[in-house]
Design a protein around this motif. Structure first.
Motif, mmCIF file in Angstrom:
data_model
loop_
_atom_site.group_PDB
_atom_site.id
_atom_site.type_symbol
_atom_site.label_atom_id
_atom_site.label_comp_id
_atom_site.label_asym_id
_atom_site.label_seq_id
_atom_site.Cartn_x
_atom_site.Cartn_y
_atom_site.Cartn_z
ATOM 1 N N ALA A 1 6.159 25.507 -7.714
ATOM 2 C CA ALA A 1 7.182 24.967 -6.822
ATOM 3 C C ALA A 1 6.958 25.423 -5.389
ATOM 4 O O ALA A 1 6.703 26.604 -5.132
ATOM 5 C CB ALA A 1 8.572 25.405 -7.294
ATOM 6 N N GLU A 2 7.021 24.486 -4.478
ATOM 7 C CA GLU A 2 6.939 24.711 -3.032
ATOM 8 C C GLU A 2 5.527 25.030 -2.542
ATOM 9 O O GLU A 2 5.321 25.187 -1.339
ATOM 10 C CB GLU A 2 7.891 25.838 -2.575
ATOM 11 C CG GLU A 2 9.335 25.627 -2.975
ATOM 12 C CD GLU A 2 9.935 24.374 -2.378
ATOM 13 O OE1 GLU A 2 9.508 23.978 -1.284
ATOM 14 O OE2 GLU A 2 10.819 23.775 -3.019
ATOM 15 N N PHE A 3 4.553 25.141 -3.414
ATOM 16 C CA PHE A 3 3.167 25.423 -3.033
ATOM 17 C C PHE A 3 2.377 24.115 -2.985
ATOM 18 O O PHE A 3 2.379 23.335 -3.950
ATOM 19 C CB PHE A 3 2.490 26.317 -4.085
ATOM 20 C CG PHE A 3 2.259 27.741 -3.667
ATOM 21 C CD1 PHE A 3 1.381 28.055 -2.640
ATOM 22 C CD2 PHE A 3 2.893 28.776 -4.342
ATOM 23 C CE1 PHE A 3 1.154 29.366 -2.286
ATOM 24 C CE2 PHE A 3 2.674 30.094 -3.983
ATOM 25 C CZ PHE A 3 1.804 30.389 -2.949
ATOM 26 N N ARG A 4 1.658 23.878 -1.891
ATOM 27 C CA ARG A 4 0.651 22.828 -1.900
ATOM 28 C C ARG A 4 -0.607 23.368 -2.588
ATOM 29 O O ARG A 4 -0.792 24.580 -2.715
ATOM 30 C CB ARG A 4 0.301 22.394 -0.478
ATOM 31 C CG ARG A 4 1.413 21.724 0.277
ATOM 32 C CD ARG A 4 0.892 20.926 1.467
ATOM 33 N NE ARG A 4 -0.091 21.656 2.258
ATOM 34 C CZ ARG A 4 -0.824 21.109 3.233
ATOM 35 N NH1 ARG A 4 -0.684 19.824 3.505
ATOM 36 N NH2 ARG A 4 -1.670 21.829 3.935
ATOM 37 N N VAL A 5 -1.482 22.470 -3.013
ATOM 38 C CA VAL A 5 -2.738 22.896 -3.623
ATOM 39 C C VAL A 5 -3.524 23.772 -2.657
ATOM 40 O O VAL A 5 -4.103 24.791 -3.046
ATOM 41 C CB VAL A 5 -3.561 21.668 -4.065
ATOM 42 C CG1 VAL A 5 -5.003 22.063 -4.388
ATOM 43 C CG2 VAL A 5 -2.916 21.003 -5.274
ATOM 44 N N SER A 6 -3.549 23.411 -1.401
ATOM 45 C CA SER A 6 -4.284 24.193 -0.400
ATOM 46 C C SER A 6 -3.764 25.620 -0.328
ATOM 47 O O SER A 6 -4.543 26.593 -0.342
ATOM 48 C CB SER A 6 -4.194 23.529 0.973
ATOM 49 O OG SER A 6 -2.831 23.301 1.333
ATOM 50 N N LEU B 1 12.999 30.936 -4.062
ATOM 51 C CA LEU B 1 11.805 30.362 -3.455
ATOM 52 C C LEU B 1 11.956 30.152 -1.957
ATOM 53 O O LEU B 1 10.958 29.978 -1.255
ATOM 54 C CB LEU B 1 11.453 29.044 -4.143
ATOM 55 C CG LEU B 1 11.063 29.166 -5.620
ATOM 56 C CD1 LEU B 1 10.740 27.801 -6.194
ATOM 57 C CD2 LEU B 1 9.883 30.122 -5.787
ATOM 58 N N ASP B 2 13.185 30.153 -1.481
ATOM 59 C CA ASP B 2 13.414 30.026 -0.039
ATOM 60 C C ASP B 2 13.584 31.387 0.629
ATOM 61 O O ASP B 2 13.841 31.460 1.833
ATOM 62 C CB ASP B 2 14.663 29.182 0.229
ATOM 63 C CG ASP B 2 14.450 27.719 -0.148
ATOM 64 O OD1 ASP B 2 13.321 27.228 0.041
ATOM 65 O OD2 ASP B 2 15.399 27.089 -0.640
ATOM 66 N N GLY B 3 13.441 32.465 -0.142
ATOM 67 C CA GLY B 3 13.563 33.800 0.413
ATOM 68 C C GLY B 3 12.389 34.146 1.305
ATOM 69 O O GLY B 3 11.347 33.474 1.297
ATOM 70 N N ARG C 1 6.820 33.739 2.881
ATOM 71 C CA ARG C 1 5.688 34.365 3.549
ATOM 72 C C ARG C 1 4.414 34.241 2.707
ATOM 73 O O ARG C 1 3.331 34.012 3.243
ATOM 74 C CB ARG C 1 6.006 35.849 3.818
ATOM 75 C CG ARG C 1 4.873 36.640 4.456
ATOM 76 C CD ARG C 1 4.493 36.075 5.805
ATOM 77 N NE ARG C 1 3.431 36.859 6.431
ATOM 78 C CZ ARG C 1 2.673 36.414 7.432
ATOM 79 N NH1 ARG C 1 2.864 35.193 7.920
ATOM 80 N NH2 ARG C 1 1.733 37.175 7.949
ATOM 81 N N ILE C 2 4.536 34.377 1.394
ATOM 82 C CA ILE C 2 3.375 34.229 0.512
ATOM 83 C C ILE C 2 2.767 32.835 0.656
ATOM 84 O O ILE C 2 1.537 32.675 0.752
ATOM 85 C CB ILE C 2 3.777 34.501 -0.949
ATOM 86 C CG1 ILE C 2 4.077 35.990 -1.140
ATOM 87 C CG2 ILE C 2 2.679 34.044 -1.910
ATOM 88 C CD1 ILE C 2 4.669 36.332 -2.489
ATOM 89 N N ARG C 3 3.603 31.827 0.704
ATOM 90 C CA ARG C 3 3.101 30.459 0.860
ATOM 91 C C ARG C 3 2.455 30.270 2.226
ATOM 92 O O ARG C 3 1.393 29.637 2.349
ATOM 93 C CB ARG C 3 4.230 29.450 0.663
ATOM 94 C CG ARG C 3 4.819 29.450 -0.746
ATOM 95 C CD ARG C 3 5.702 28.236 -0.969
ATOM 96 N NE ARG C 3 6.866 28.200 -0.112
ATOM 97 C CZ ARG C 3 8.043 28.735 -0.418
ATOM 98 N NH1 ARG C 3 8.204 29.408 -1.541
ATOM 99 N NH2 ARG C 3 9.076 28.624 0.407
ATOM 100 N N GLU C 4 3.070 30.834 3.253
ATOM 101 C CA GLU C 4 2.522 30.687 4.607
ATOM 102 C C GLU C 4 1.147 31.340 4.719
ATOM 103 O O GLU C 4 0.212 30.759 5.299
ATOM 104 C CB GLU C 4 3.477 31.324 5.622
ATOM 105 C CG GLU C 4 4.782 30.552 5.811
ATOM 106 C CD GLU C 4 5.781 31.325 6.653
ATOM 107 O OE1 GLU C 4 5.506 32.509 6.979
ATOM 108 O OE2 GLU C 4 6.841 30.757 6.981
#
Length: 208
Positions: free
Chosen positions: A32-37, A81-83, A88-91
C-alpha cells in the motif's frame, strides 16, 4: 551471515535487472502506498545501507542488540501508512530509485561487489550503528537479509513474476528470525499451534 547476505543480494540483482521492472516502474506495487520504483529503491537500500554504515567509524559505548530486538523496537504491527516514518520510508525509496531501473541495478551491483571485498576483512562482532541502534556486524547483516528476502517477494509479486528462490542458508536464517519475532509478539504456544495444529490455531501470527 556474510555469504547468505551476498548470495541473496545476487538473487535480488537478477530481479532488479528484469524487463518487468522497467515495464512496471511507475505503477503501484503490492504494498500500500508504494510505487514499484520506490519499493525497488527500498529493497536496494538493504545493501546500500550496509556500505554506508560500515563507512562510519565503529561506535564506542552502548549495548549491542540482536536482530530480533532491533525489529521489535521499531516494527509497528499496524502502522499508520500516512505517519511520518512510513511516509519517509517511501520517500527515501523513491530517492534511491530516482535514476531509473538501469541505474539502480548498476549501483546495487557495484555496492554488492565492494561489500564482497570488504565484509570478509571485518570481525563479525564489530559494532555497527543501524539507525538509532547498535548491532554486531553479524546481526546487522541478518536484519538486512530479512529485508532482502521479504522485499524480494514483495517486488516479485508486484511484477507478477515468480519469486526467485534464495539460498537455503538465507531462508533458514530469515525464518528463524521471523519466528522469534512472532514468538515475542504472540507467545510460543500460539506460534507452535499455528505451525503444527491448524485446528487449534488462534489467528495470524505474523512477525510484522
Amino acid at each position: 551471515m556474510i555469504t547468505p547476505f551476498l548470495d541473496t543480494a545476487q538473487v535480488v540483482s537478477g530481479l532488479l535487472r528484469s524487463p518487468a521492472l522497467a515495464e512496471r516502474w511507475e505503477r503501484p506495487s503490492a504494498l500500500a502506498e508504494f510505487r514499484v520504483s520506490g519499493l525497488a529503491g527500498h529493497l536496494a537500500r538493504a545493501v546500500f545501507n550496509v556500505e554506508r554504515w560500515l563507512a562510519e567509524p565503529p561506535r564506542s559505548g552502548g549495548t549491542p542488540i540482536d536482530a530480533v530486538a532491533y525489529f521489535l523496537s521499531g516494527a509497528d504491527p499496524a502502522p499508520d501508512l500516512d505517519g511520518a516514518v512510513p511516509r519517509r520510508i517511501r520517500e527515501v525509496g523513491e530517492q534511491e530509485a530516482a535514476g531509473g531501473p538501469a541505474a539502480l541495478a548498476k549501483e546495487f551491483d557495484a555496492a554488492r561487489a565492494r561489500l564482497a571485498a570488504l565484509l570478509p576483512t571485518l570481525p563479525l562482532d564489530r559494532p555497527v550503528g543501524v539507525f538509532a541502534h547498535l548491532l554486531p556486524l553479524e546481526q546487522c547483516l541478518l536484519t538486512r537479509l530479512v529485508e532482502l528476502v521479504v522485499h524480494l517477494d514483495d517486488l516479485a509479486v508486484s511484477l507478477e513474476v515468480t519469486t526467485p528462490p534464495v539460498p537455503a542458508e538465507a531462508s533458514d536464517a530469515v525464518t528463524v528470525c521471523l519466528t522469534r519475532i512472532a514468538v515475542a509478539r504472540h507467545g510460543a504456544l500460539p506460534v507452535m499451534r499455528a505451525l503444527s495444529r491448524r485446528e487449534r490455531a488462534t489467528g495470524p501470527i505474523a512477525a510484522f
